[in-house]
Design an enzyme around this catalytic site. Structure first.
Site, mmCIF file in Angstrom:
data_model
loop_
_atom_site.group_PDB
_atom_site.id
_atom_site.type_symbol
_atom_site.label_atom_id
_atom_site.label_comp_id
_atom_site.label_asym_id
_atom_site.label_seq_id
_atom_site.Cartn_x
_atom_site.Cartn_y
_atom_site.Cartn_z
ATOM 1 N N LEU A 95 0.828 -1.204 0.000
ATOM 2 C CA LEU A 95 0.000 0.000 0.000
ATOM 3 C C LEU A 95 0.862 1.253 0.000
ATOM 4 C CD1 LEU A 95 -3.341 0.550 0.970
ATOM 5 C CD2 LEU A 95 -1.903 1.968 2.394
ATOM 6 N N ASP A 128 7.255 2.358 9.997
ATOM 7 C CA ASP A 128 7.274 0.913 9.729
ATOM 8 C C ASP A 128 8.221 0.272 10.736
ATOM 9 O OD1 ASP A 128 6.419 -0.710 6.828
ATOM 10 O OD2 ASP A 128 7.655 -1.784 8.298
ATOM 11 N N ASP A 137 7.156 0.335 16.097
ATOM 12 C CA ASP A 137 6.247 -0.812 16.076
ATOM 13 C C ASP A 137 4.873 -0.358 16.572
ATOM 14 O OD1 ASP A 137 4.915 -3.271 16.642
ATOM 15 O OD2 ASP A 137 6.873 -4.266 16.830
ATOM 16 N N GLY A 141 -3.803 -11.642 4.922
ATOM 17 C CA GLY A 141 -4.079 -13.023 4.541
ATOM 18 C C GLY A 141 -2.837 -13.842 4.232
ATOM 19 N N TYR A 171 -7.506 -13.286 10.753
ATOM 20 C CA TYR A 171 -7.253 -12.031 10.034
ATOM 21 C C TYR A 171 -8.554 -11.234 9.890
ATOM 22 C CZ TYR A 171 -6.303 -8.899 6.092
ATOM 23 O OH TYR A 171 -6.195 -7.802 5.276
ATOM 24 N N LYS A 193 -9.641 -7.592 11.688
ATOM 25 C CA LYS A 193 -10.014 -6.373 10.958
ATOM 26 C C LYS A 193 -11.438 -5.934 11.299
ATOM 27 C CE LYS A 193 -6.285 -5.347 8.569
ATOM 28 N NZ LYS A 193 -5.653 -4.042 8.447
HETATM 29 N N1 LIG Z 1 -2.333 -6.348 -0.158
HETATM 30 C C1 LIG Z 1 -3.585 -6.792 -0.202
HETATM 31 O O1 LIG Z 1 -3.959 -7.547 -1.125
HETATM 32 C C2 LIG Z 1 -4.564 -6.357 0.867
HETATM 33 C C3 LIG Z 1 -5.908 -6.744 0.713
HETATM 34 C C4 LIG Z 1 -6.818 -6.328 1.668
HETATM 35 C C5 LIG Z 1 -6.436 -5.536 2.718
HETATM 36 N N2 LIG Z 1 -5.121 -5.174 2.843
HETATM 37 C C6 LIG Z 1 -4.740 -4.345 3.980
HETATM 38 O O2 LIG Z 1 -4.014 -3.225 3.491
HETATM 39 C C7 LIG Z 1 -2.990 -2.878 4.425
HETATM 40 C C8 LIG Z 1 -1.667 -2.794 3.732
HETATM 41 O O3 LIG Z 1 -1.398 -4.021 3.105
HETATM 42 P P1 LIG Z 1 -0.031 -4.257 2.326
HETATM 43 O O4 LIG Z 1 -0.357 -5.143 1.179
HETATM 44 O O5 LIG Z 1 0.628 -2.967 2.123
HETATM 45 O O6 LIG Z 1 0.726 -5.124 3.403
HETATM 46 P P2 LIG Z 1 2.303 -5.450 3.432
HETATM 47 O O7 LIG Z 1 2.435 -6.714 4.181
HETATM 48 O O8 LIG Z 1 2.869 -5.352 2.053
HETATM 49 O O9 LIG Z 1 2.876 -4.239 4.260
HETATM 50 C C9 LIG Z 1 2.588 -4.065 5.633
HETATM 51 C C10 LIG Z 1 3.673 -3.214 6.209
HETATM 52 O O10 LIG Z 1 3.410 -3.095 7.604
HETATM 53 C C11 LIG Z 1 4.633 -3.237 8.284
HETATM 54 N N3 LIG Z 1 4.359 -3.743 9.622
HETATM 55 C C12 LIG Z 1 3.933 -4.984 9.957
HETATM 56 N N4 LIG Z 1 3.832 -5.092 11.277
HETATM 57 C C13 LIG Z 1 4.177 -3.891 11.798
HETATM 58 C C14 LIG Z 1 4.273 -3.398 13.107
HETATM 59 N N5 LIG Z 1 4.017 -4.175 14.175
HETATM 60 N N6 LIG Z 1 4.642 -2.114 13.294
HETATM 61 C C15 LIG Z 1 4.956 -1.323 12.223
HETATM 62 N N7 LIG Z 1 4.906 -1.751 10.945
HETATM 63 C C16 LIG Z 1 4.519 -3.031 10.741
HETATM 64 C C17 LIG Z 1 5.472 -4.202 7.463
HETATM 65 O O11 LIG Z 1 6.859 -4.039 7.709
HETATM 66 C C18 LIG Z 1 5.071 -3.832 6.053
HETATM 67 O O12 LIG Z 1 5.948 -2.891 5.480
HETATM 68 C C19 LIG Z 1 -3.050 -3.903 5.545
HETATM 69 O O13 LIG Z 1 -3.756 -3.340 6.622
HETATM 70 C C20 LIG Z 1 -3.830 -5.055 4.953
HETATM 71 O O14 LIG Z 1 -4.551 -5.753 5.936
HETATM 72 C C21 LIG Z 1 -4.178 -5.572 1.945
#
Ligand SMILES: NC(=O)c1ccc[n+]([C@@H]2O[C@H](COP(=O)([O-])OP(=O)(O)OC[C@H]3O[C@@H](n4cnc5c(N)ncnc54)[C@H](O)[C@@H]3O)[C@@H](O)[C@H]2O)c1
Length: 307
Positions: A12, A31, A46, A71, A140, A144
């Site tokens: 994202l 992050d 964190d 997921g 998960y 959410k």
């Molecule tokens: N990618 C998808 O297909 C998808 C679909 C539906 C919802 N989402 C939601 O969108 C959001 C972003 O998804 P994404 O694809 O960018 O995920 P991602 O896994 O690519 O990135 C998540 C980021 O959060 C960071 N992170 C994880 N735990 C952390 C913590 N404890 N403290 C600080 N940083 C932390 C990670 O280092 C990573 O850079 C999430 O909330 C996810 O649930 C994503």
């Protein structure tokens, strides 16, 4: 606006950092992994640690809260990690926002909150919109759903306006045809995700909280749900005349690529949020007709879901 993006190092972040910068916002990235040289103010911390979050929110106008396990992490991470990062992390974000007087959060939620209510009936594809019950089927989706509930309370009690985006799948897909077909059933291009986040930063929902499904534009009519169950490839050809001949010419076998069995209309986001998704299955087909679909979605960046 000065905007904090939590979890900025993920998919994202990769999509919204350029979009929000181009729109003139000033960003702070947060992050728990070091992000390297980003050219933007960056804090390593964190979301499970409220003091880290307090530092991160200081002086911002709005928060895009994306840090989470999702997921793809179900296989390797424990349920308690989902609880700590997703639920406690979201509580920490809202609590720190309340203390600091921040009045706007965009919450990254998921299509996974629908769980069992998105399950297809025996004789048709399912059609899922925001009126479906939230019946998460795993830790998960449960986490959410709880995040949305936390945010709704902070909106109602402490005036922290929240738009929750129930995002479809946008993890990078290196196989372009899988990417194209994913847009039929709950996939979304990350550029459309960026558009939805931008719109959410100024949207004023009634009562301070609202949730929207954010997917690719719907490729079918909802009335196709039953015929899709019987013969999805034939329905595809009705909606996109000549597409099966095109797939044959390109050596694409459509059948194994259609496995979604769920239609995700985005009418609410279009009508209320002003969402105008640009990247749908029709664009994938058009790019195939022009030559190669690679031009439609140049694979970019590396996915993160490993640690
Ligand atoms: N990618 C998808 O297909 C998808 C679909 C539906 C919802 N989402 C939601 O969108 C959001 C972003 O998804 P994404 O694809 O960018 O995920 P991602 O896994 O690519 O990135 C998540 C980021 O959060 C960071 N992170 C994880 N735990 C952390 C913590 N404890 N403290 C600080 N940083 C932390 C990670 O280092 C990573 O850079 C999430 O909330 C996810 O649930 C994503």
């Amino acid at each position: 606006m000065k905007i904090l993006i939590t979890g900025a190092g993920g998919n994202l972040g990769r999509a919204i950092i350029p979009a929000l910068t181009e729109a003139g916002h000033s960003l702070r990235l947060f992050d728990f992994r070091a992000l390297g040289e980003t050219g933007v103010e960056t804090i390593v911390g964190d979301v499970r640690d409220i003091d880290d979050v307090r530092t991160a929110v200081s002086g911002v106008d709005a928060i895009v809260h994306a840090a989470a396990l999702h997921g793809i992490h179900l296989a390797k991470w424990r349920p308690e990690d989902f609880w700590a990062i997703n639920v406690t992390g979201t509580f920490n974000v809202y609590e720190a926002a309340r203390e600091a007087g921040i009045k706007r959060v965009v919450l990254c939620s998921t299509m996974g909150v629908y769980g069992d209510s998105a399950r297809a009936p025996a004789d048709a594809w399912s059609v899922v919109d925001e009126s479906n019950a939230l019946l998460p089927g795993d830790v998960y989706g449960m986490s959410k759903k709880l995040c949305e509930e936390v945010s709704a309370v902070y909106a109602r009690k402490w005036g922290i306006t929240t738009v929750a985006l129930r995002l479809g799948m946008f993890v990078p897909e290196s196989n372009i045809d899988k990417y194209g077909f994913r847009l039929l059933f709950g996939g979304v291009d990350d550029r459309d995700v960026a558009q939805a986040v931008s719109l959410s930063l100024t949207h004023e929902p009634d009562g301070g909280f609202d949730a929207f499904n954010i997917m690719a534009p719907l490729a079918f009519e909802t009335s196709d749900a039953q015929a899709l169950h019987t013969d999805p490839v034939a329905v595809l050809d009705q909606r996109f005349p000549g597409c099966n001949a095109l797939f044959a010419e390109k050596g694409i076998d459509a059948r194994p690529l259609i496995w979604g069995r769920t239609l995700w209309p985005v009418s609410k986001a279009m009508d209320v949020l002003g969402y105008k998704p640009q990247f749908g299955f029709d664009g994938y087909i058009a790019s195939l007709q022009r030559g190669t679909a690679e031009t439609y979605y140049p694979p970019q960046g590396l996915p993160w879901w490993g640690i």
